[in-house]
Design an enzyme around this catalytic site. Structure first.
Site, PDB file in Angstrom:
ATOM      1  N   ASP A   7      10.712  11.624   6.437  1.00 56.53           N
ATOM      2  CA  ASP A   7      12.132  11.962   6.340  1.00 56.53           C
ATOM      3  C   ASP A   7      12.852  11.357   7.545  1.00 56.53           C
ATOM      4  OD1 ASP A   7      14.424  13.264   5.410  1.00 56.53           O
ATOM      5  OD2 ASP A   7      13.872  15.208   6.229  1.00 56.53           O
ATOM      6  N   GLY A  25      11.376  10.890  10.355  1.00 58.37           N
ATOM      7  CA  GLY A  25      10.344  10.105  11.032  1.00 58.37           C
ATOM      8  C   GLY A  25       9.802  10.798  12.280  1.00 58.37           C
ATOM      9  N   GLY A  43       1.585  20.416   3.654  1.00 66.52           N
ATOM     10  CA  GLY A  43       2.220  19.675   2.555  1.00 66.52           C
ATOM     11  C   GLY A  43       1.383  18.591   1.908  1.00 66.52           C
TER      12      GLY A  43
HETATM   13  P1  5GP Z   1      10.400  14.202   9.389  1.00 66.81           P
HETATM   14  O1  5GP Z   1       9.766  14.617  10.669  1.00 66.81           O
HETATM   15  O2  5GP Z   1      10.098  12.804   8.946  1.00 66.81           O
HETATM   16  O3  5GP Z   1      11.905  14.482   9.399  1.00 66.81           O
HETATM   17  O4  5GP Z   1       9.928  15.194   8.278  1.00 66.81           O
HETATM   18  C1  5GP Z   1       8.691  15.264   7.809  1.00 66.81           C
HETATM   19  C2  5GP Z   1       8.373  16.670   7.380  1.00 66.81           C
HETATM   20  O5  5GP Z   1       9.528  17.449   7.054  1.00 66.81           O
HETATM   21  C3  5GP Z   1       7.568  16.609   6.115  1.00 66.81           C
HETATM   22  O6  5GP Z   1       6.220  16.501   6.399  1.00 66.81           O
HETATM   23  C4  5GP Z   1       7.917  17.923   5.489  1.00 66.81           C
HETATM   24  O7  5GP Z   1       7.089  18.921   6.031  1.00 66.81           O
HETATM   25  C5  5GP Z   1       9.326  18.196   5.907  1.00 66.81           C
HETATM   26  N1  5GP Z   1      10.262  17.779   4.847  1.00 66.81           N
HETATM   27  C6  5GP Z   1      11.066  16.690   4.834  1.00 66.81           C
HETATM   28  N2  5GP Z   1      11.735  16.615   3.686  1.00 66.81           N
HETATM   29  C7  5GP Z   1      11.356  17.681   2.950  1.00 66.81           C
HETATM   30  C8  5GP Z   1      11.685  18.143   1.637  1.00 66.81           C
HETATM   31  O8  5GP Z   1      12.483  17.555   0.903  1.00 66.81           O
HETATM   32  N3  5GP Z   1      11.035  19.269   1.204  1.00 66.81           N
HETATM   33  C9  5GP Z   1      10.159  19.954   1.990  1.00 66.81           C
HETATM   34  N4  5GP Z   1       9.597  21.034   1.483  1.00 66.81           N
HETATM   35  N5  5GP Z   1       9.811  19.537   3.226  1.00 66.81           N
HETATM   36  C10 5GP Z   1      10.406  18.415   3.684  1.00 66.81           C
END
Ligand code: 5GP
Length: 180
Positions: A101, A103, A41
């Site tokens: 998101d 974390g 990403g």
């Molecule tokens: P976390 O571990 O903070 O919940 O999420 C981080 C990862 O989740 C990001 O690097 C991404 O890969 C994925 N992610 C979170 N939100 C989104 C979104 O709105 N769209 C997409 N495509 N991936 C997301």
């Protein structure tokens, strides 16, 4: 294919990347910096950011992680698909991620990299969804705070689609796009 609504224009992205880079250049002046982009990403963001860091001593590496499925979200288990090529010990490391998101991903990566004893470790994220946070993560540079929408574009995908869009967009909700 779901429709995409533009949220952040290419011009706004370029302007913010420039501002972040100016801040990073000030903070790392005179030091050697290892920028670590999180694949896939963050590949576009990392490419734009490092090109705005001219004047700094910069090396670039990438780490690829798999996102946990919905079932394992609470465990925060992240699988490393491609590890770093360069040693981190004693380096000033800047981790560059697309979206913060819950974390859990960044928490995992910070713990993983800390264990390798970098001289310093900071985080730069393009997009922050503060409303979804489950674990606190110290973030040093943030591009934009955004609402809880499913984001695509500027490197970020939905089912491997839309990474090439030059803007940050959100899937239109009436299309019934589910979180992957
Ligand atoms: P976390 O571990 O903070 O919940 O999420 C981080 C990862 O989740 C990001 O690097 C991404 O890969 C994925 N992610 C979170 N939100 C989104 C979104 O709105 N769209 C997409 N495509 N991936 C997301």
């Amino acid at each position: 294919m779901p429709q995409v609504e533009e949220l952040i224009s290419p011009q706004a992205l370029a302007a913010r990347v420039k501002e972040l880079a100016a801040q990073i250049r000030r903070d790392y002046q005179g030091r050697s910096l290892l920028v670590v982009g999180v694949l896939k990403g963050a590949f576009v963001f990392t490419a734009d950011l490092v090109r705005a860091l001219d004047g700094l001593d910069v090396q670039v590496d990438f780490i690829a992680v798999s996102s946990y499925g919905a079932a394992t979200e609470t465990s925060g288990t992240v699988r490393i698909l491609k590890d770093l090529d360069m040693p981190v010990e004693g380096r000033h490391v800047l981790l560059v991620e697309d979206i913060l998101d819950t974390g859990l991903t960044l928490r995992y990566l910070l713990d993983y990299l800390s264990r390798q004893r970098p001289a310093s470790l900071r985080v730069c994220v393009l997009l922050d969804k503060p409303s979804r946070r489950k674990v606190e993560v110290p973030v040093d540079y943030v591009g934009f705070a955004i609402p809880d929408r499913f984001i695509v574009g500027y490197g970020i995908d939905w089912a491997e689609q839309y990474r090439h869009l030059p803007y940050v967009g959100a899937l239109r909700e009436e299309e019934g796009a589910d979180r992957e």
